[in-house]
Each structure stands twice: as structure tokens, then as C-alpha cells.
Design an enzyme around this catalytic site. Structure first.
Site, PDB file in Angstrom:
ATOM      1  N   TYR A   1       0.857  -1.195   0.000  1.00  0.00           N
ATOM      2  CA  TYR A   1       0.000   0.000   0.000  1.00  0.00           C
ATOM      3  C   TYR A   1       0.890   1.241   0.000  1.00  0.00           C
ATOM      4  CZ  TYR A   1      -3.735  -3.256   0.798  1.00  0.00           C
ATOM      5  OH  TYR A   1      -4.607  -4.297   0.625  1.00  0.00           O
ATOM      6  N   SER A   2       0.537   2.215  -0.863  1.00  0.00           N
ATOM      7  CA  SER A   2       1.292   3.469  -0.900  1.00  0.00           C
ATOM      8  C   SER A   2       1.028   4.236   0.392  1.00  0.00           C
ATOM      9  CB  SER A   2       0.823   4.350  -2.064  1.00  0.00           C
ATOM     10  OG  SER A   2       0.863   3.635  -3.267  1.00  0.00           O
TER      11      SER A   2
ATOM     12  N   CYS B   1       0.096   7.283 -10.658  1.00  0.00           N
ATOM     13  CA  CYS B   1      -0.212   6.250  -9.661  1.00  0.00           C
ATOM     14  C   CYS B   1      -1.697   5.898  -9.683  1.00  0.00           C
ATOM     15  CB  CYS B   1       0.190   6.734  -8.267  1.00  0.00           C
ATOM     16  SG  CYS B   1       0.153   5.422  -7.025  1.00  0.00           S
TER      17      CYS B   1
ATOM     18  N   GLU C   1       3.763   4.089 -10.686  1.00  0.00           N
ATOM     19  CA  GLU C   1       3.465   2.934  -9.833  1.00  0.00           C
ATOM     20  C   GLU C   1       1.978   2.635  -9.992  1.00  0.00           C
ATOM     21  OE1 GLU C   1       6.234   2.108  -6.375  1.00  0.00           O
ATOM     22  OE2 GLU C   1       4.455   2.924  -5.412  1.00  0.00           O
TER      23      GLU C   1
ATOM     24  N   TYR D   1      -1.227  -0.488 -10.198  1.00  0.00           N
ATOM     25  CA  TYR D   1      -1.540  -1.829  -9.680  1.00  0.00           C
ATOM     26  C   TYR D   1      -2.948  -2.257 -10.064  1.00  0.00           C
ATOM     27  CZ  TYR D   1      -2.966   1.610  -6.074  1.00  0.00           C
ATOM     28  OH  TYR D   1      -3.459   2.708  -5.427  1.00  0.00           O
TER      29      TYR D   1
HETATM   30  P1  FAD Z   1      -7.013 -10.236  -2.867  1.00  0.00           P
HETATM   31  O1  FAD Z   1      -7.753 -11.061  -1.886  1.00  0.00           O
HETATM   32  O2  FAD Z   1      -5.554 -10.442  -2.972  1.00  0.00           O
HETATM   33  O3  FAD Z   1      -7.697 -10.368  -4.253  1.00  0.00           O
HETATM   34  C1  FAD Z   1      -7.076  -9.871  -5.385  1.00  0.00           C
HETATM   35  C2  FAD Z   1      -7.249 -10.894  -6.468  1.00  0.00           C
HETATM   36  O4  FAD Z   1      -8.638 -11.018  -6.759  1.00  0.00           O
HETATM   37  C3  FAD Z   1      -6.613 -10.484  -7.765  1.00  0.00           C
HETATM   38  O5  FAD Z   1      -5.262 -10.879  -7.800  1.00  0.00           O
HETATM   39  C4  FAD Z   1      -7.457 -11.210  -8.771  1.00  0.00           C
HETATM   40  O6  FAD Z   1      -7.012 -12.538  -8.890  1.00  0.00           O
HETATM   41  C5  FAD Z   1      -8.818 -11.250  -8.121  1.00  0.00           C
HETATM   42  N1  FAD Z   1      -9.697 -10.193  -8.666  1.00  0.00           N
HETATM   43  C6  FAD Z   1      -9.599  -8.866  -8.426  1.00  0.00           C
HETATM   44  N2  FAD Z   1     -10.582  -8.216  -9.063  1.00  0.00           N
HETATM   45  C7  FAD Z   1     -11.300  -9.154  -9.721  1.00  0.00           C
HETATM   46  C8  FAD Z   1     -12.417  -9.114 -10.557  1.00  0.00           C
HETATM   47  N3  FAD Z   1     -13.021  -7.941 -10.847  1.00  0.00           N
HETATM   48  N4  FAD Z   1     -12.877 -10.268 -11.066  1.00  0.00           N
HETATM   49  C9  FAD Z   1     -12.284 -11.443 -10.784  1.00  0.00           C
HETATM   50  N5  FAD Z   1     -11.203 -11.535  -9.991  1.00  0.00           N
HETATM   51  C10 FAD Z   1     -10.711 -10.417  -9.463  1.00  0.00           C
HETATM   52  N6  FAD Z   1      -4.451  -0.512  -2.881  1.00  0.00           N
HETATM   53  C11 FAD Z   1      -5.099   0.465  -2.188  1.00  0.00           C
HETATM   54  O7  FAD Z   1      -6.294   0.332  -1.889  1.00  0.00           O
HETATM   55  N7  FAD Z   1      -4.433   1.601  -1.814  1.00  0.00           N
HETATM   56  C12 FAD Z   1      -3.134   1.807  -2.107  1.00  0.00           C
HETATM   57  O8  FAD Z   1      -2.581   2.856  -1.753  1.00  0.00           O
HETATM   58  C13 FAD Z   1      -2.444   0.787  -2.801  1.00  0.00           C
HETATM   59  N8  FAD Z   1      -1.160   0.931  -3.102  1.00  0.00           N
HETATM   60  C14 FAD Z   1      -0.501  -0.046  -3.785  1.00  0.00           C
HETATM   61  C15 FAD Z   1       0.840   0.150  -4.093  1.00  0.00           C
HETATM   62  C16 FAD Z   1       1.523  -0.802  -4.791  1.00  0.00           C
HETATM   63  C17 FAD Z   1       2.980  -0.575  -5.132  1.00  0.00           C
HETATM   64  C18 FAD Z   1       0.855  -1.988  -5.186  1.00  0.00           C
HETATM   65  C19 FAD Z   1       1.592  -3.051  -5.967  1.00  0.00           C
HETATM   66  C20 FAD Z   1      -0.458  -2.193  -4.884  1.00  0.00           C
HETATM   67  C21 FAD Z   1      -1.162  -1.226  -4.171  1.00  0.00           C
HETATM   68  N9  FAD Z   1      -2.489  -1.405  -3.833  1.00  0.00           N
HETATM   69  C22 FAD Z   1      -3.142  -0.394  -3.159  1.00  0.00           C
HETATM   70  C23 FAD Z   1      -3.205  -2.660  -4.132  1.00  0.00           C
HETATM   71  C24 FAD Z   1      -3.078  -3.640  -2.936  1.00  0.00           C
HETATM   72  O9  FAD Z   1      -1.741  -4.063  -2.815  1.00  0.00           O
HETATM   73  C25 FAD Z   1      -3.934  -4.906  -3.066  1.00  0.00           C
HETATM   74  O10 FAD Z   1      -3.624  -5.525  -4.288  1.00  0.00           O
HETATM   75  C26 FAD Z   1      -5.418  -4.646  -3.021  1.00  0.00           C
HETATM   76  O11 FAD Z   1      -5.780  -4.046  -1.793  1.00  0.00           O
HETATM   77  C27 FAD Z   1      -6.178  -5.971  -3.143  1.00  0.00           C
HETATM   78  O12 FAD Z   1      -5.717  -6.849  -2.161  1.00  0.00           O
HETATM   79  P2  FAD Z   1      -6.702  -7.835  -1.409  1.00  0.00           P
HETATM   80  O13 FAD Z   1      -5.912  -8.692  -0.495  1.00  0.00           O
HETATM   81  O14 FAD Z   1      -7.836  -7.080  -0.806  1.00  0.00           O
HETATM   82  O15 FAD Z   1      -7.285  -8.680  -2.593  1.00  0.00           O
END
Ligand code: FAD
Ligand code: A2P
Length: 373
Positions: free
Chosen positions: A152-153, A331, A371, A373
């Protein structure tokens, strides 16, 4: 015939040079054979290696000595920025101090502003604007293993929202999507959005040097953000325009900042009141352009995205880019990158420039920061 004793001795002595000569010839023959076999002449090797031996220390010592101070003087920018102080295997335990909605009434989805207390770390958990951190959600995955960290940023400056230098804030959208008629909640984003003050959270990092601000106070900063991609931009804008921040760090931003922000609805514009306030206080230094996709239309009648705004202001943007003090930060949604590239290509072409050549150059010069994602 009998020889006298003297004659016998003299005759023996006379054979000595013959014997020496004989052994000399054998040795020469052997050396020549070896040279033929190996293709090397021991002597010529000696001649060849001798100056090399003599030159070696001079070669190693002279340039190394000369290069050392030059290297020290040309210290890499941001060399002192902390990275990976806390690794995912040995994370820091932070405590939630705040968790509130960053959205207004009528907005789509759920986006939370979450703050963690970082005090008490040994070593201290320090970070700078533009870095990210890892969050390890509590619980286990389907295989019974700990959840992998999500990045997360960081949305706060190094001084934190309370200016005490011991907190870190995030801006998190809860991931939700439909699958086979069922609503799926993202693991880590849901965990974060549901935290309460006092909850303990495993945090790793800080990570990343891609999105750091330049050190020069007269830099120009163009920011292109969609949704939670605003997080690092919030940190930049606080660093530039928040009065207590300026007092703290003595970094007096003198350049031009221009924020392009993409959100689906006005109610989804994150930190909008703060940015409007900065704009009213620093009208010469801050521009703020919004692309509200579900309320505004682009020239083709489609949803208004930030790339449409980039096209609208192409002339001014490229005038800024021509200045070597201008940096561009991108971003948010990965999907915005091709759109931004297309808009930049069109805008560049109008100025007789080739974006496919210009972008790598900007990146190499450390002026293009992305950046997504
Ligand atoms: P997970 O449980 O990991 O689910 C994600 C997975 O669900 C995906 O990989 C995909 O397989 C599946 N999926 C997602 N959407 C769909 C769809 N529509 N249909 C079917 N499958 C789907 N997030 C923020 O909110 N704020 C930030 O500031 C932020 N900064 C980031 C900075 C960087 C450098 C990076 C790489 C990512 C950032 N993110 C940010 C994104 C964050 O890291 C997570 O990826 C995001 O919160 C989702 O994680 P999760 O565990 O909730 O989802
Ligand atoms: P939309 O969802 O209307 O298509 P949020 O993360 O709060 O949903 O905001 C993301 C913003 O980025 C929304 O306005 C969204 O528009 C917009 N967006 C979606 N896809 C793109 C894209 N490919 N390029 C630029 N903006 C996009």
C-alpha cells in the site's frame, strides 16, 4: 702405451667442456620441444608478463584512487532513504489510531483513511513521501499459510498526520467483485478497512524508491492519479503546502505542482477539500484538475478520464516537460497507463516530438515515476 698420471688428469679435464656442451644442447632441445608443444616461449612469456606485472599496481591504484572521491561526491540521490527496515518475515507491529471513510455521501464503494502508530520500534520504522509498506492480514490463506503481504502506498508525510513523526497513514479501497453471483471481498483490503483503533497490525517495509520527490525546491511536479493512486500525491501535497509540514522540514517548495485526479463521482474525490484549500492558499503554485468519469463527458461523449484531461492541457503539460526540472508521477489503476501513453503520444506529436523516444529518456533522467496496480 702407458700414460703418465699428469696426462690422464689433463685428458679428463679436457672432456669437461664437451660434457657441459652436451648437457646444454639437451636442455635447449627440451625447451624448444616444450615451446612447440605449448606454443609458448618461456622467455617471451617473461618479457610479456614483466611489464604487465609492473603496470598492474599502477593500473589498479591510479584510477581507483582518482575514482574514489568522484564516486563519493556523486552520491546517488535518495541514498539515505530507508528501505526494508522490517521484512515480511519479521514485521513491525503497529497500532491503529484512526480508521475513517475518505468518501462523501453517495460515493461508490468503500475507501478508508487508516492511521497506524509506529512508535517503539527498534530500529525505528522511518519512511519518506512516495514509499509504500507491506501489510500482513491476520489469519491464514486457504492452504493454512499466513497471508502474503500486500503493498500500500503511504499517504502521509514522514512527519505523519499528527506531525509527531511516529505514524503512517494509508488510503485503502476495499476490493469487491462479483463471481458466480457471489460477492468476493479482497483479503487484505477488507481486513484493513474493518480495523478499529487499538487493533495491532503487522507492517513491513518501507519499500520503493520509484515515487520519491526530487530534493530541489524549484522542481515542477505533475501528478496523474486515479482512485487510491492519490495516496502518494497526498503526501507530496502535504509536504509542499501544509503549513506545519513546511515549518518542520524547512523544504520550501517553489515550483509548480499540477494534480490530475480521476474519480468516478464527485463524492469519490479523495482529500478534495484539503487540495482545494491548498489551491486557494497557493494559487501560483498549485493547479488541480479533476476527471470525474461518471459525471463528466470527454469530447467523444465517453467517460471523462484523466488522459482526456492530459489531451486538453497537452500544450501546457509539454511546455512544462521541456523544463528539465519537471517530474511526472503516475499512480493508481494499471489500466490507465496505456491511455496516458496514448494521450502523451498525441500531445507530443502535436509538438513534433516522439513520445516513444521521449518517455524512456524522461525515465532514465529520473523524471518519469510510475506505480500502478
Ligand atoms: P485479494 O484477496 O488479494 O484479491 C485480489 C485478487 O482477486 C486479484 O489478484 C485477482 O485474482 C482477483 N480479482 C480482483 N478483481 C477481480 C475481478 N473484478 N474479477 C475477478 N477476480 C478479481 N491498494 C489500495 O487500496 N491503496 C493503495 O494505496 C495501494 N497501493 C498499492 C501500491 C503498490 C505498489 C501496489 C503493488 C499495490 C497497491 N495497492 C493499493 C493494491 C493492494 O496491494 C492490493 O492488491 C489490493 O488491496 C487488493 O488486495 P486484497 O488482499 O484485498 O485482494
Ligand atoms: P470508471 O470506473 O467510471 O470507468 P476508483 O478507484 O475510485 O474507482 O477511481 C478510479 C477512476 O479511474 C474512476 O474514475 C474510473 O472510471 C477511472 N478509470 C477506470 N479505468 C480507467 C482507465 N483505463 N484509464 C483512466 N481512468 C480509468
Amino acid at each position: 702405451m702407458a700414460y703418465s698420471e699428469t696426462k690422464v688428469v689433463l685428458g679428463g679435464l679436457a672432456h669437461i667442456p664437451i660434457i657441459i656442451g652436451f648437457f646444454y644442447l639437451i636442455r635447449r632441445q627440451y625447451s624448444f620441444g616444450a615451446m612447440l608443444r605449448t606454443g609458448k616461449n618461456a622467455l617471451s612469456e617473461k618479457i610479456k608478463t614483466a611489464p604487465a606485472k609492473a603496470a598492474a599496481p599502477a593500473k589498479a591504484a591510479a584510477p581507483a584512487k582518482a575514482a574514489a572521491p568522484a564516486k563519493a561526491a556523486a552520491k546517488k540521490p535518495h541514498a539515505d532513504v530507508p528501505v526494508n527496515t522490517y521484512k515480511p518475515k519479521a514485521p513491525f507491529t503497529g497500532t491503529v489510531t484512526e480508521n475513517y471513510s475518505a468518501l462523501k455521501e453517495g460515493a461508490i464503494g468503500k475507501v478508508q483513511h487508516i492511521t497506524f502508530d509506529l512508535s517503539g520500534g527498534d530500529p525505528e520504522f522511518k519512511y519518506v513521501e512516495g514509499q509504500s509498506c507491506g501489510i500482513l492480514a491476520a489469519g491464514e490463506d486457504a492452504k493454512g499459510k499466513p497471508h502474503r503481504p500486500r503493498l500500500y502506498s503511504i499517504a502521509s508525510t514522514r512527519y505523519g498526520d499528527n506531525f509527531a513523526g511516529n505514524t503512517l497513514s494509508l488510503c485503502v479501497r476495499q476490493l469487491q467483485y462479483e463471481k458466480d453471483g457471489e460477492t468476493i471481498n479482497g483479503v487484505c483490503s477488507t481486513y484493513l478497512c474493518n480495523l478499529s483503533p487499538g487493533d495491532k497490525v503487522q507492517i513491513s517495509g518501507p519499500v520503493g524508491k520509484e515515487m520519491l520527490l526530487p530534493e530541489e525546491e524549484d522542481s515542477n511536479i505533475i501528478m496523474l492519479a486515479t482512485g487510491t493512486g492519490i495516496a502518494p500525491m497526498r503526501a507530496y501535497l502535504r509536504r509542499m503546502f501544509e503549513p506545519t509540514e513546511i515549518e518542520k522540514h524547512k523544504w520550501n517548495f517553489k515550483g509548480k505542482a499540477w494534480l490530475f485526479m480521476g474519480a468516478p463521482k464527485t463524492a469519490n474525490l479523495l482529500y478534495d477539500a484539503d487540495f482545494e484549500h491548498y489551491k486557494s492558499k497557493f494559487p501560483e503554485n498549485l493547479r488541480y484538475t479533476k476527471a470525474i468519469s461518471r459525471e463528466q463527458k470527454n469530447t467523444k461523449g465517453g467517460r471523462m478520464y484523466i488522459q482526456d484531461r492530459v489531451l486538453e492541457y497537452a500544450e501546457e503539460i509539454f511546455n512544462m516537460i521541456e523544463n528539465p526540472k519537471t517530474h511526472i508521477y503516475l499512480c493508481g489503476l494499471k489500466g490507465m497507463e496505456p491511455g496516458i501513453d496514448e494521450a502523451m503520444s498525441t500531445a507530443a506529436a502535436a509538438k513534433g516530438l516522439d513520445w516513444s523516444e521521449l518517455r524512456p529518456k524522461l525515465r532514465k533522467a529520473g523524471r518519469w515515476h510510475a506505480e500502478t496496480y
